[in-house]
Design a protein around this motif. Structure first.
Motif, PDB file in Angstrom:
ATOM      1  N   ASP A  42       0.851  -1.197   0.000  1.00 14.20           N
ATOM      2  CA  ASP A  42       0.000   0.000   0.000  1.00 14.20           C
ATOM      3  C   ASP A  42       0.882   1.240   0.000  1.00 14.20           C
ATOM      4  OD1 ASP A  42      -2.482  -1.301   0.015  1.00 14.20           O
ATOM      5  OD2 ASP A  42      -2.310  -1.678   2.159  1.00 14.20           O
ATOM      6  N   ILE A  43       0.873   1.957  -1.114  1.00 13.39           N
ATOM      7  CA  ILE A  43       1.685   3.161  -1.278  1.00 13.39           C
ATOM      8  C   ILE A  43       0.783   4.385  -1.122  1.00 13.39           C
ATOM      9  CG2 ILE A  43       3.163   4.465  -2.856  1.00 13.39           C
ATOM     10  CD1 ILE A  43       3.890   1.797  -4.167  1.00 13.39           C
ATOM     11  N   PRO A  44       1.116   5.305  -0.201  1.00 15.04           N
ATOM     12  CA  PRO A  44       0.287   6.510  -0.032  1.00 15.04           C
ATOM     13  C   PRO A  44       0.276   7.367  -1.297  1.00 15.04           C
ATOM     14  CG  PRO A  44       1.849   6.280   1.767  1.00 15.04           C
ATOM     15  CD  PRO A  44       2.219   5.256   0.736  1.00 15.04           C
ATOM     16  N   THR A  45      -0.847   8.003  -1.550  1.00 14.05           N
ATOM     17  CA  THR A  45      -0.967   8.915  -2.682  1.00 14.05           C
ATOM     18  C   THR A  45      -1.240  10.327  -2.167  1.00 14.05           C
ATOM     19  OG1 THR A  45      -3.343   8.597  -2.897  1.00 14.05           O
ATOM     20  CG2 THR A  45      -1.939   7.095  -4.140  1.00 14.05           C
ATOM     21  N   PRO A  46      -0.945  11.339  -2.961  1.00 18.00           N
ATOM     22  CA  PRO A  46      -1.207  12.709  -2.527  1.00 18.00           C
ATOM     23  C   PRO A  46      -2.678  13.115  -2.658  1.00 18.00           C
ATOM     24  CG  PRO A  46      -0.192  12.709  -4.690  1.00 18.00           C
ATOM     25  CD  PRO A  46      -0.218  11.275  -4.221  1.00 18.00           C
ATOM     26  N   HIS A  47      -3.529  12.230  -3.148  1.00 19.06           N
ATOM     27  CA  HIS A  47      -4.929  12.556  -3.365  1.00 19.06           C
ATOM     28  C   HIS A  47      -5.758  12.256  -2.119  1.00 19.06           C
ATOM     29  CE1 HIS A  47      -3.680  12.944  -7.488  1.00 19.06           C
ATOM     30  NE2 HIS A  47      -3.284  11.685  -7.494  1.00 19.06           N
ATOM     31  N   ASP A  48      -6.589  13.181  -1.719  1.00 15.69           N
ATOM     32  CA  ASP A  48      -7.402  13.022  -0.514  1.00 15.69           C
ATOM     33  C   ASP A  48      -8.472  11.945  -0.652  1.00 15.69           C
ATOM     34  OD1 ASP A  48      -5.995  14.982   0.781  1.00 15.69           O
ATOM     35  OD2 ASP A  48      -7.363  16.577   0.174  1.00 15.69           O
ATOM     36  N   ASP A  49      -9.013  11.771  -1.853  1.00 16.28           N
ATOM     37  CA  ASP A  49     -10.112  10.822  -2.017  1.00 16.28           C
ATOM     38  C   ASP A  49      -9.634   9.386  -2.293  1.00 16.28           C
ATOM     39  OD1 ASP A  49      -9.112  11.639  -4.433  1.00 16.28           O
ATOM     40  OD2 ASP A  49     -11.031  11.667  -5.466  1.00 16.28           O
ATOM     41  N   TYR A  50      -8.326   9.191  -2.456  1.00 15.62           N
ATOM     42  CA  TYR A  50      -7.775   7.861  -2.675  1.00 15.62           C
ATOM     43  C   TYR A  50      -6.512   7.750  -1.833  1.00 15.62           C
ATOM     44  CZ  TYR A  50      -6.848   3.556  -5.219  1.00 15.62           C
ATOM     45  OH  TYR A  50      -6.662   2.240  -5.555  1.00 15.62           O
ATOM     46  N   PHE A  51      -6.614   7.107  -0.688  1.00 10.56           N
ATOM     47  CA  PHE A  51      -5.557   7.170   0.314  1.00 10.56           C
ATOM     48  C   PHE A  51      -4.310   6.353  -0.017  1.00 10.56           C
ATOM     49  CE2 PHE A  51      -9.537   8.048   2.551  1.00 10.56           C
ATOM     50  CZ  PHE A  51      -9.247   9.331   2.983  1.00 10.56           C
ATOM     51  N   THR A  52      -4.468   5.166  -0.565  1.00 11.60           N
ATOM     52  CA  THR A  52      -3.309   4.345  -0.911  1.00 11.60           C
ATOM     53  C   THR A  52      -3.474   3.734  -2.290  1.00 11.60           C
ATOM     54  OG1 THR A  52      -4.237   2.351   0.098  1.00 11.60           O
ATOM     55  CG2 THR A  52      -2.836   3.730   1.496  1.00 11.60           C
ATOM     56  N   TYR A  53      -2.332   3.456  -2.896  1.00 13.69           N
ATOM     57  CA  TYR A  53      -2.299   2.766  -4.182  1.00 13.69           C
ATOM     58  C   TYR A  53      -1.815   1.343  -3.929  1.00 13.69           C
ATOM     59  CZ  TYR A  53      -0.700   1.286  -8.747  1.00 13.69           C
ATOM     60  OH  TYR A  53      -0.512   0.576  -9.902  1.00 13.69           O
ATOM     61  N   PRO A  54      -2.601   0.323  -4.239  1.00 15.72           N
ATOM     62  CA  PRO A  54      -2.162  -1.052  -4.009  1.00 15.72           C
ATOM     63  C   PRO A  54      -1.245  -1.535  -5.140  1.00 15.72           C
ATOM     64  CG  PRO A  54      -4.422  -1.031  -4.798  1.00 15.72           C
ATOM     65  CD  PRO A  54      -3.983   0.402  -4.677  1.00 15.72           C
ATOM     66  N   ALA A  55       0.049  -1.579  -4.881  1.00 14.07           N
ATOM     67  CA  ALA A  55       1.018  -2.012  -5.887  1.00 14.07           C
ATOM     68  C   ALA A  55       1.336  -3.488  -5.694  1.00 14.07           C
ATOM     69  CB  ALA A  55       2.292  -1.183  -5.769  1.00 14.07           C
ATOM     70  N   ASN A  56       1.253  -4.273  -6.760  1.00 15.17           N
ATOM     71  CA  ASN A  56       1.620  -5.685  -6.674  1.00 15.17           C
ATOM     72  C   ASN A  56       3.079  -5.801  -6.271  1.00 15.17           C
ATOM     73  OD1 ASN A  56      -0.847  -6.849  -7.399  1.00 15.17           O
ATOM     74  ND2 ASN A  56      -0.444  -6.458  -9.556  1.00 15.17           N
ATOM     75  N   LEU A  57       3.371  -6.743  -5.405  1.00 13.36           N
ATOM     76  CA  LEU A  57       4.716  -6.930  -4.879  1.00 13.36           C
ATOM     77  C   LEU A  57       5.153  -8.359  -5.158  1.00 13.36           C
ATOM     78  CD1 LEU A  57       6.994  -5.661  -3.199  1.00 13.36           C
ATOM     79  CD2 LEU A  57       5.787  -6.402  -1.154  1.00 13.36           C
ATOM     80  N   ILE A  58       6.363  -8.511  -5.676  1.00 15.03           N
ATOM     81  CA  ILE A  58       6.894  -9.811  -6.064  1.00 15.03           C
ATOM     82  C   ILE A  58       8.178 -10.066  -5.277  1.00 15.03           C
ATOM     83  CG2 ILE A  58       7.799 -11.156  -8.005  1.00 15.03           C
ATOM     84  CD1 ILE A  58       6.167  -9.242  -9.842  1.00 15.03           C
ATOM     85  N   LYS A  59       8.375 -11.319  -4.880  1.00 16.64           N
ATOM     86  CA  LYS A  59       9.627 -11.663  -4.203  1.00 16.64           C
ATOM     87  C   LYS A  59      10.801 -11.246  -5.071  1.00 16.64           C
ATOM     88  CE  LYS A  59       7.999 -15.658  -1.590  1.00 16.64           C
ATOM     89  NZ  LYS A  59       8.136 -17.114  -1.399  1.00 16.64           N
ATOM     90  N   GLY A  60      11.811 -10.629  -4.452  1.00 19.87           N
ATOM     91  CA  GLY A  60      12.990 -10.172  -5.177  1.00 19.87           C
ATOM     92  C   GLY A  60      12.969  -8.689  -5.482  1.00 19.87           C
TER      93      GLY A  60
END
Length: 87
Positions: A42-60
């Protein structure tokens, strides 16, 4: 005009361990009948109406903690190009 910025970042290779999931804003989805095991950062975003950006995470992938405390994920190749001294 070129400006040079310097800052200290913390970087760690993601290994999928429960310890890393607990330490970072990571959600773990175990393997099911429908999906394989996967993780989301979960990466924070600067937008008030969308708090986090769910980025897929892969081993490595590299987890980079920026000076402001936010965590982003980077491909090892991109990380090596950006921080050649870390290799």
């Amino acid at each position: 005009m070129i400006k040079e910025y310097t800052a200290t970042v913390k970087a760690e290779v993601f290994d999928g361990s429960e310890e890393m999931v607990a330490r970072y804003p990571i959600r773990h989805f175990p393997k099911s009948d429908w999906l394989s095991e996967h993780w989301v950062l979960d990466i924070p975003t600067p937008h008030d109406d969308y708090f986090t950006y769910p980025a897929n995470l892969i081993k490595g992938q590299i987890l980079v903690t920026r000076p402001d405390g936010t965590v982003i994920n980077m491909d090892p190749y991109d990380f090596g190009k950006l921080f050649p001294e870390a290799q």
